[in-house]
Design an enzyme around this catalytic site. Structure first.
Site, PDB file in Angstrom:
ATOM      1  N   HIS A  72      14.716  -1.267  25.742  1.00  0.00           N
ATOM      2  CA  HIS A  72      15.632  -0.510  24.892  1.00  0.00           C
ATOM      3  C   HIS A  72      16.674   0.226  25.716  1.00  0.00           C
ATOM      4  O   HIS A  72      16.495   0.481  26.909  1.00  0.00           O
ATOM      5  CB  HIS A  72      14.859   0.500  24.041  1.00  0.00           C
ATOM      6  CG  HIS A  72      14.178   1.570  24.836  1.00  0.00           C
ATOM      7  ND1 HIS A  72      13.023   1.349  25.554  1.00  0.00           N
ATOM      8  CD2 HIS A  72      14.497   2.886  25.024  1.00  0.00           C
ATOM      9  CE1 HIS A  72      12.649   2.466  26.161  1.00  0.00           C
ATOM     10  NE2 HIS A  72      13.540   3.415  25.863  1.00  0.00           N
ATOM     11  N   ASP A 118      18.518   3.949  25.422  1.00  0.00           N
ATOM     12  CA  ASP A 118      18.063   5.186  24.803  1.00  0.00           C
ATOM     13  C   ASP A 118      18.866   5.567  23.555  1.00  0.00           C
ATOM     14  O   ASP A 118      20.108   5.631  23.587  1.00  0.00           O
ATOM     15  CB  ASP A 118      18.124   6.343  25.801  1.00  0.00           C
ATOM     16  CG  ASP A 118      16.961   6.345  26.777  1.00  0.00           C
ATOM     17  OD1 ASP A 118      15.883   5.837  26.404  1.00  0.00           O
ATOM     18  OD2 ASP A 118      17.122   6.839  27.903  1.00  0.00           O
ATOM     19  N   HIS A 177      16.079  -0.568  29.433  1.00  0.00           N
ATOM     20  CA  HIS A 177      14.956  -0.376  30.350  1.00  0.00           C
ATOM     21  C   HIS A 177      13.646  -0.555  29.602  1.00  0.00           C
ATOM     22  O   HIS A 177      13.596  -0.577  28.369  1.00  0.00           O
ATOM     23  CB  HIS A 177      15.012   0.996  31.032  1.00  0.00           C
ATOM     24  CG  HIS A 177      14.979   2.154  30.087  1.00  0.00           C
ATOM     25  ND1 HIS A 177      16.089   2.584  29.395  1.00  0.00           N
ATOM     26  CD2 HIS A 177      13.962   2.977  29.704  1.00  0.00           C
ATOM     27  CE1 HIS A 177      15.767   3.616  28.635  1.00  0.00           C
ATOM     28  NE2 HIS A 177      14.479   3.865  28.795  1.00  0.00           N
ATOM     29  N   ARG A 186      12.639  13.858  31.091  1.00  0.00           N
ATOM     30  CA  ARG A 186      13.953  13.220  30.963  1.00  0.00           C
ATOM     31  C   ARG A 186      14.997  14.207  30.429  1.00  0.00           C
ATOM     32  O   ARG A 186      14.704  15.007  29.546  1.00  0.00           O
ATOM     33  CB  ARG A 186      13.860  12.037  29.999  1.00  0.00           C
ATOM     34  CG  ARG A 186      15.076  11.130  29.984  1.00  0.00           C
ATOM     35  CD  ARG A 186      15.011  10.150  28.826  1.00  0.00           C
ATOM     36  NE  ARG A 186      15.257  10.817  27.540  1.00  0.00           N
ATOM     37  CZ  ARG A 186      15.126  10.240  26.348  1.00  0.00           C
ATOM     38  NH1 ARG A 186      14.716   8.990  26.274  1.00  0.00           N
ATOM     39  NH2 ARG A 186      15.384  10.913  25.239  1.00  0.00           N
TER      40      ARG A 186
END
Length: 317
Positions: free
Chosen positions: A122, A124, A272, A289
């Site tokens: 995907h 983000d 990723h 993150r």
């Protein structure tokens, strides 16, 4: 050592700094050594790191023991940090930080997932009309083995298509939204959180990078559900072809995490894959993150993405 200048731009009054830049594959990924990310970087170094990011799509740093506040401050040198996650929240006391823990998916879905070569890949938050421009992931608790993350270069994947197929997908758009993985049902918690902040957007299948002008195959297997204007079977067949194509090994890099490692990726031009092998191991894994506010994607025809449900992602200030 490699001297990097901002791609497609004139240097500022001072030339860009020289980086200890070590590429990892032919298409994507480079490690940057010799910087202390706990302190503000000189403008020339910021420019050089940004240019390396646009060239290599994801850059990695080792031995960077940052606090949450330092993580946010580092990110802020490259853009405006957003809320940790628009649907799933943030770390208490640090609203720009999202916890990426080993068990974070345990209460989101039920049932057996249909696994395909592209499952889990995907970009983000593409369910939002303006997905994050970049993501910065910091490793804190890392297992002694397992838990690698992979990235793929969506610009290289686009260039590798035949000219005929590139012309076809240049004109297409698709619907992105949060849904349970194929074969799984949603828990009540998943449904409640998505009802509270629904995000559904239509994006071009080919995106023009806002900084470099390069085209990328803007397909996010986890979020892209269907292609606008095609029949269900046509949409499914084409998406399967494109999803399989973008995760071919030649476009990817695999990163072996260590404690205090950092991965910084261009969310405009990559997808990723989070690891699944950690669920077979008894080791903890904890990363954090920060994402940067992004622009509304624009297709080859100049048309921007459109929001079907939900508000744009804003910076958290």
């Amino acid at each position: 050592m490699s001297d990097i200048l901002l791609a497609g731009r004139e240097p500022a009054s001072a030339p860009a700094a020289s980086l200890d830049l070590r590429p990892l594959t032919g298409h994507i990924g480079a490690e940057i050594h010799g910087l202390d990310l706990s302190r503000p970087l000189p403008p020339s170094t910021v420019a050089a790191v940004q240019a390396a990011l646009w060239q290599w799509k994801v850059v990695f740093f080792r031995k960077q023991p940052l606090t949450h506040a330092q993580h946010v401050a580092f990110a802020g040198q490259f853009g405006r940090p957003t809320l940790g996650h628009p649907v799933y929240g943030y770390v208490d006391g640090h609203p720009q930080v999202y916890s990426v823990a080993r068990n974070r998916f345990s209460s989101r879905h039920t049932g057996d997932q249909l696994l395909r070569p592209w499952t889990g890949w995907h970009t983000d938050v593409t369910a939002a009309v303006n997905p994050p421009a970049a993501s910065i992931l910091r490793g804190v608790v890392i297992p002694p083995y397992g838990g690698d993350t992979q990235w793929t270069n969506l610009e290289a994947a686009y260039e590798a298509l035949s000219p005929t197929l590139r012309d076809f997908v240049d004109a297409l758009r698709g619907i992105h939204q949060f849904v349970p993985p194929e074969g799984q049902g949603a828990t009540e918690e998943f449904l409640r959180k998505n009802r509270a902040r629904p995000l559904v957007s239509e994006h071009p299948l080919v995106r023009v990078h806002p900084a470099t002008g390069r085209r990328s195959l803007y397909v996010s297997p986890l979020f892209l559900q269907r292609i606008t204007g095609l029949s269900p079977r046509e949409s499914r067949q084409l998406l399967d072809l494109l999803f399989e194509h973008v995760v071919l090994p030649e476009f990817t890099v695999r990163f072996r995490w260590e404690k205090d490692s950092i991965a910084f990726w261009d969310n405009n031009a990559t997808a990723h894959l989070a690891p699944r092998d950690i669920y077979r191991l008894d080791f903890d894994r904890q990363l954090y993150r920060v994402t940067l506010k992004g622009e509304v994607p624009v297709g080859v025809d100049g048309r921007p993405s459109t929001a079907i449900e939900g508000e744009p992602l804003d910076a958290y200030e």
